[in-house]
Design a protein around this motif. Structure first.
Motif, PDB file in Angstrom:
ATOM      1  N   ASN A   1      -0.954  -0.585  -3.793  1.00  0.00           N
ATOM      2  CA  ASN A   1      -1.378   0.014  -2.676  1.00  0.00           C
ATOM      3  C   ASN A   1      -0.121   0.368  -1.639  1.00  0.00           C
ATOM      4  O   ASN A   1       0.961  -0.361  -2.201  1.00  0.00           O
ATOM      5  CB  ASN A   1      -2.518  -0.547  -1.776  1.00  0.00           C
ATOM      6  CG  ASN A   1      -1.984  -2.012  -1.508  1.00  0.00           C
ATOM      7  OD1 ASN A   1      -0.948  -2.267  -0.927  1.00  0.00           O
ATOM      8  ND2 ASN A   1      -2.900  -2.776  -1.836  1.00  0.00           N
ATOM      9  N   SER A   2      -0.229   1.044  -0.847  1.00  0.00           N
ATOM     10  CA  SER A   2       1.201   1.605  -0.031  1.00  0.00           C
ATOM     11  C   SER A   2       1.703   0.200   0.741  1.00  0.00           C
ATOM     12  O   SER A   2       2.978   0.263   0.706  1.00  0.00           O
ATOM     13  CB  SER A   2       0.767   2.648   0.965  1.00  0.00           C
ATOM     14  OG  SER A   2      -0.341   1.959   2.141  1.00  0.00           O
ATOM     15  N   GLY A   3       0.569  -0.765   1.059  1.00  0.00           N
ATOM     16  CA  GLY A   3       1.428  -1.857   1.564  1.00  0.00           C
ATOM     17  C   GLY A   3       2.310  -2.900   0.778  1.00  0.00           C
ATOM     18  O   GLY A   3       3.009  -3.605   1.100  1.00  0.00           O
ATOM     19  N   LYS A   4       2.053  -2.517  -0.699  1.00  0.00           N
ATOM     20  CA  LYS A   4       2.708  -3.376  -1.499  1.00  0.00           C
ATOM     21  C   LYS A   4       4.042  -2.818  -1.968  1.00  0.00           C
ATOM     22  O   LYS A   4       5.148  -3.092  -2.687  1.00  0.00           O
ATOM     23  CB  LYS A   4       2.177  -3.616  -2.843  1.00  0.00           C
ATOM     24  CG  LYS A   4       0.760  -4.302  -2.599  1.00  0.00           C
ATOM     25  CD  LYS A   4       0.018  -4.524  -4.043  1.00  0.00           C
ATOM     26  CE  LYS A   4      -1.324  -5.320  -3.911  1.00  0.00           C
ATOM     27  NZ  LYS A   4      -1.897  -5.402  -5.366  1.00  0.00           N
ATOM     28  N   VAL A   5       4.362  -1.468  -1.762  1.00  0.00           N
ATOM     29  CA  VAL A   5       5.328  -0.547  -2.308  1.00  0.00           C
ATOM     30  C   VAL A   5       6.929  -1.437  -1.657  1.00  0.00           C
ATOM     31  O   VAL A   5       7.739  -1.514  -2.603  1.00  0.00           O
ATOM     32  CB  VAL A   5       5.365   0.795  -1.853  1.00  0.00           C
ATOM     33  CG1 VAL A   5       6.644   1.500  -1.988  1.00  0.00           C
ATOM     34  CG2 VAL A   5       4.129   1.475  -2.471  1.00  0.00           C
ATOM     35  N   LYS A   6       7.068  -1.616  -0.329  1.00  0.00           N
ATOM     36  CA  LYS A   6       8.421  -2.109  -0.122  1.00  0.00           C
ATOM     37  C   LYS A   6       8.801  -3.483  -0.823  1.00  0.00           C
ATOM     38  O   LYS A   6       9.814  -3.755  -1.185  1.00  0.00           O
ATOM     39  CB  LYS A   6       8.400  -2.071   1.377  1.00  0.00           C
ATOM     40  CG  LYS A   6       9.764  -2.746   1.818  1.00  0.00           C
ATOM     41  CD  LYS A   6       9.870  -2.850   3.628  1.00  0.00           C
ATOM     42  CE  LYS A   6      11.352  -3.091   3.868  1.00  0.00           C
ATOM     43  NZ  LYS A   6      11.809  -4.212   3.230  1.00  0.00           N
ATOM     44  N   GLY A   7       7.725  -4.162  -1.064  1.00  0.00           N
ATOM     45  CA  GLY A   7       8.003  -5.707  -1.572  1.00  0.00           C
ATOM     46  C   GLY A   7       8.459  -5.377  -3.007  1.00  0.00           C
ATOM     47  O   GLY A   7       9.362  -6.184  -3.229  1.00  0.00           O
ATOM     48  N   VAL A   8       7.828  -4.574  -3.824  1.00  0.00           N
ATOM     49  CA  VAL A   8       8.259  -4.327  -5.146  1.00  0.00           C
ATOM     50  C   VAL A   8       9.787  -3.616  -5.267  1.00  0.00           C
ATOM     51  O   VAL A   8      10.499  -3.942  -6.406  1.00  0.00           O
ATOM     52  CB  VAL A   8       7.151  -3.621  -6.211  1.00  0.00           C
ATOM     53  CG1 VAL A   8       5.808  -4.269  -6.121  1.00  0.00           C
ATOM     54  CG2 VAL A   8       7.103  -2.162  -5.659  1.00  0.00           C
ATOM     55  N   ILE A   9       9.852  -2.681  -4.409  1.00  0.00           N
ATOM     56  CA  ILE A   9      11.175  -2.136  -4.423  1.00  0.00           C
ATOM     57  C   ILE A   9      12.321  -3.383  -4.153  1.00  0.00           C
ATOM     58  O   ILE A   9      13.270  -3.188  -4.712  1.00  0.00           O
ATOM     59  CB  ILE A   9      11.367  -0.920  -3.393  1.00  0.00           C
ATOM     60  CG1 ILE A   9      10.389  -0.107  -3.688  1.00  0.00           C
ATOM     61  CG2 ILE A   9      12.424  -0.525  -3.153  1.00  0.00           C
ATOM     62  CD1 ILE A   9      10.889   0.897  -5.175  1.00  0.00           C
ATOM     63  N   ASP A  10      12.032  -4.104  -3.155  1.00  0.00           N
ATOM     64  CA  ASP A  10      12.929  -4.999  -2.900  1.00  0.00           C
ATOM     65  C   ASP A  10      13.158  -6.102  -4.035  1.00  0.00           C
ATOM     66  O   ASP A  10      14.353  -6.539  -4.150  1.00  0.00           O
ATOM     67  CB  ASP A  10      12.289  -5.866  -1.510  1.00  0.00           C
ATOM     68  CG  ASP A  10      12.483  -5.205  -0.300  1.00  0.00           C
ATOM     69  OD1 ASP A  10      13.201  -4.156  -0.136  1.00  0.00           O
ATOM     70  OD2 ASP A  10      11.744  -5.499   0.680  1.00  0.00           O
TER      71      ASP A  10
END
Length: 284
Positions: A138-147
């Motif tokens: 979901n959109s809330g997980k995106v930044k975490g996986v990119i990091d």
């Protein structure tokens, strides 16, 4: 790439059935992508219209006409993922990375692309980064996986393996499906192939679960034996241009339904295991 180098690659595969794919595959493995100049040289060297060569290069998602970043981010936008909200995931990826699908970030770190299907519809929305699958995104997980990708996914992964998932594959020569729902391995339809080795010729079934080494064969294949693979439909030998990074045995290309390519190490018992939508590796 020098013209004489391309001519040498063409010479290696000119008598192969489906040799054009092998030629383009080897050129891309050396350059990282297919340049206009290389496509023109292949067309001239193989006596084919440039439109035909370009058509193959753009039909298979394993090929790229532009340089790709260090990290490849693929978001599934197929029907199953779409109805679960993949459009919001893609928008957030665009926001975090600052690029649209098909583009690469200015620092050449990330390339973002969308794919029609990753063969794991029940786990959608799916995002793949450098061969690591992230399910139920979901959109809330995106930044975490990119990091995590920036830090190095192999170093940052914790317990549990998110990379065990089913694939659906096709023959790269005739595009016929290779899945056998009548023969289950690991509870999933197996991948149906024909193999030959040591004067023997028979059927082989691979597990379609990436992360599994399960295999069944009509004959016992001795460990370390290099096997020749064939499509059970068009009977073409499925030879590729790449070698296994661990044992140097030939890698065998198979198309992933919806985009991407698997490379199967042809040596029995090889345990090199990596996945890349630019070239996905199984071992048997």
């Amino acid at each position: 790439m020098r013209i004489d180098t391309i001519q040498g690659i063409i010479g290696k595969h000119k008598n192969d059935k489906g040799g054009l794919i092998s030629v383009l595959e080897e050129i891309q493995s050396k350059l990282g992508y297919l340049t206009r100049e290389s496509l023109e040289a292949v067309a001239e060297g193989m006596g084919k219209p440039l439109t035909d060569v370009y058509g193959v290069a753009t039909f298979f998602r394993a090929f790229s006409l532009k340089p790709r970043g260090k990290h490849l981010v693929s978001a599934c936008v197929g029907t199953a993922c779409h109805v679960r909200g993949s459009h919001a995931v893609v928008r957030e990826l665009e926001k975090v990375l600052g690029v649209k699908p098909g583009d690469t970030t200015a620092d050449n770190e990330f390339t973002l692309e969308t794919v029609a299907c990753l063969g794991a519809c029940a786990l959608g929305p799916m995002v793949v980064i450098d061969g690591h699958f992230f399910s139920k995104m979901n959109s809330g997980k995106v930044k975490g996986v990119i990091d995590r990708a920036r830090a190095g996914l192999d170093r940052s992964e914790g317990g549990g393996d998110e990379r065990v998932f089913p694939l659906v594959v096709r023959c790269p020569r005739c595009n016929h499906g290779l899945m056998d729902s009548g023969k289950l391995i690991d509870g999933k339809p197996s991948i149906k192939l024909t193999v030959s080795f040591g004067g023997k010729h028979g059927w082989l079934r691979l597990s379609s679960l990436y992360g599994s080494y399960s295999v069944e064969c009509e004959y016992e294949v001795p460990v370390e034996t290099v096997v020749n693979f064939f499509c059970p439909h068009c009977h073409a030998e499925l030879g590729g241009s790449q070698e296994c990074s661990d044992c140097q045995a030939p890698m065998v290309p198979l198309l992933v339904d919806g985009g991407g390519m698997i490379q199967v190490c042809s040596r029995r018992g090889c345990k090199v295991h990596m996945l890349d939508l630019n070239g996905v590796n199984f071992d048997f």
